[in-house]
Scaffold this motif. Structure first.
Motif, PDB file in Angstrom:
ATOM      1  N   THR A 197       0.843  -1.198   0.000  1.00 26.07           N
ATOM      2  CA  THR A 197       0.000   0.000   0.000  1.00 26.07           C
ATOM      3  C   THR A 197       0.879   1.248   0.000  1.00 26.07           C
ATOM      4  OG1 THR A 197      -1.610  -1.228   1.321  1.00 26.07           O
ATOM      5  CG2 THR A 197      -1.921   1.156   1.181  1.00 26.07           C
ATOM      6  N   GLY A 231      -6.236   7.304   1.176  1.00 25.81           N
ATOM      7  CA  GLY A 231      -6.032   6.705  -0.150  1.00 25.81           C
ATOM      8  C   GLY A 231      -7.064   7.225  -1.148  1.00 25.81           C
ATOM      9  N   GLN A 273      -4.626   1.061  -3.025  1.00 22.65           N
ATOM     10  CA  GLN A 273      -5.899   0.957  -2.316  1.00 22.65           C
ATOM     11  C   GLN A 273      -6.478  -0.452  -2.477  1.00 22.65           C
ATOM     12  OE1 GLN A 273      -6.603   3.285  -0.410  1.00 22.65           O
ATOM     13  NE2 GLN A 273      -8.753   3.830  -0.274  1.00 22.65           N
TER      14      GLN A 273
END
Ligand code: PHE
Length: 440
Positions: free
Chosen positions: A14, A87, A184
């Motif tokens: 991430t 995000g 994401q």
């Protein structure tokens, strides 16, 4: 052999994609802003000084937002939700930048600022949350995480930079957005590995129990040392973060970027520091481990002082580049100067930056732990602003003076730190000795 929790790799990917999006966009930001407003692949046509001022504001706010980002997580939403919201904001921001309009430009930047403020500090907290207190795997976990950061930072300027500069700025921005979509997606998919981490933190209530007690003398001394170390942080990033601003523009305008007949786009060189981090990370860490094993001075403050001096010396290569450019017929300097400068920048970074985080966790009074972490990120933000201001000053003072000035001040600052090292260490009241005993 003990393995790292699977959640580490979810957070690793991430953050890799978040940094891909951040550094990809950052690699072309000032170049887009100064590019001619007419003609092929038009930019905004701003003056360099204005572009660097914007760069300073933007990169400062991105990290200053770590404070509200941290508070929101601590008090209401928890880090896990904040990373998710962050995000989404980043994705929205990057895609809005894909539109060619000044309103879209500012809206996009504002959304990214809020998004990074929500995501970056909280994802770091979550990495810490994967490990129990005192777990020796934690530091290694952070090292792995740091590599993820730099894989994102190394690849983004190559792709986003190349595409943004040669095909179209706005396509570059949206590519950064696709990067964040991937981040994401990994995060959502990986929730099953993050069950116990990043929920609304209990530590607020844990420390809340004694939160009315005044700070003890030892705690006050330690906070004082932390404040001094924050000065190092501001100075350090103020110099180091010339990379995306002044050095980026300098690379574009004053370096001969032809290699075998092909002119390499300037933004591509933005990946160089991150590549150096990946290559040199374990070597520098190994050096300090051996150094410490020999019983030599290896306190965090010492490493920070040495780090800022080495990094500052990197700018001597840029002084060399300025002399080279002035002497050459084309007015351009050779590329190897930049390779030398970034090399020393990263060796300095690897001495100073990884120790800073653990230093904070050791010195901050428990009840101020999160706010100190938020403040640390905010200090890097001030450093980024300083970087923009120093960069701006180059328009009047000339690059050579600025490069030499940076070396002078950073090395001078390092020397002062070394002179006061003993006294500052005394004020930590053995906070770091504990680390040594633990490690032994
Ligand atoms: N390369 C680091 C990163 O992107 C720079 C940084 C250090 C940023 C500390 C913020 C705080 O994570």
């Amino acid at each position: 052999m003990k393995h790292h929790p699977k959640g580490l790799y979810i957070l690793f990917f991430t953050e890799l994609w978040e940094r891909f999006s951040y550094y990809g966009m950052r690699a072309i930001l000032v170049l887009y802003v100064i590019a001619n407003a007419q003609g092929e692949n038009p930019g905004l046509g701003w003056a360099e000084g204005d572009a660097l001022a914007l760069y300073g504001w933007y990169t400062m706010l991105v990290y200053l937002m770590a404070i509200p980002g941290g508070i929101l997580a601590d008090k209401w939403l928890g880090p896990k939700k904040m990373v998710f919201i962050g995000g989404l904001l980043i994705i929205a921001g990057q895609f809005i930048l894909a539109f060619d309009s000044i309103i879209a430009f500012y809206t996009g930047l504002a959304l990214i600022v809020m998004g990074v403020g929500g995501l970056k500090p909280n994802i770091s907290t979550m990495v810490g949350g994967l490990y129990k207190e005192g777990d020796l795997m934690r530091d290694k976990g952070f090292t792995i995480f740091y590599i993820g950061i730099n894989i994102g930072a190394a690849t983004a300027p190559l792709l986003v930079g190349y595409i943004g500069e040669t095909i179209g700025w706005h396509i570059g921005f949206s590519l950064a957005g696709f990067g964040m979509i991937l981040g994401q997606a990994v995060y959502i998919w990986g929730q099953k590995y993050l069950k116990g981490v990043g929920n609304v933190i209990a530590s607020t209530s844990k420390s809340g129990a004694k939160s009315h007690a005044p700070l003890t003398k030892i705690e006050k001394d330690r906070v004082f040392v932390l404040l001094i170390s924050f000065l190092v942080v501001i100075m350090f990033w103020g110099a180091y973060e010339q990379a995306g601003g002044l050095l980026n523009i300098y690379t574009k305008e004053k370096l001969d970027r032809f290699v075998m007949g092909w002119e390499i786009p300037a933004s591509v060189f933005q990946s160089l520091p991150a590549i150096y981090v990946i290559l040199l990370g374990t070597i520098v860490a190994g050096f300090w481990a051996k150094w410490q094993a020999k019983g030599k001075e290896a306190s965090s403050l010492f490493k920070m002082a040495v780090g800022i001096m080495i990094m500052g010396c990197g700018f001597l290569f840029m002084v060399g580049a300025s002399l080279d450019a002035a002497a050459s017929n084309s007015g351009k300097a050779a590329l190897y100067w930049l390779f030398g400068a970034y090399f020393l920048h990263v060796v300095g970074e690897l001495c100073a930056s990884p120790v800073a985080l653990s230093f904070i966790t050791k010195l901050a009074p428990a009840k101020y732990a999160s706010i100190m972490m938020g403040t640390y990120f905010a200090m890097t933000g001030l450093g980024n602003k300083l970087a923009g201001m120093i960069g701006e000053a180059a328009s009047d003072a000339g690059e050579k003076t600025i490069f030499f000035g940076i070396t002078f001040f950073t090395v001078g600052f390092g020397v002062v730190l070394l002179i006061f090292l003993k006294r500052l260490k005394a004020l930590t009241h053995g906070a770091e000795d504990v680390v040594l005993e633990e490690a032994a």
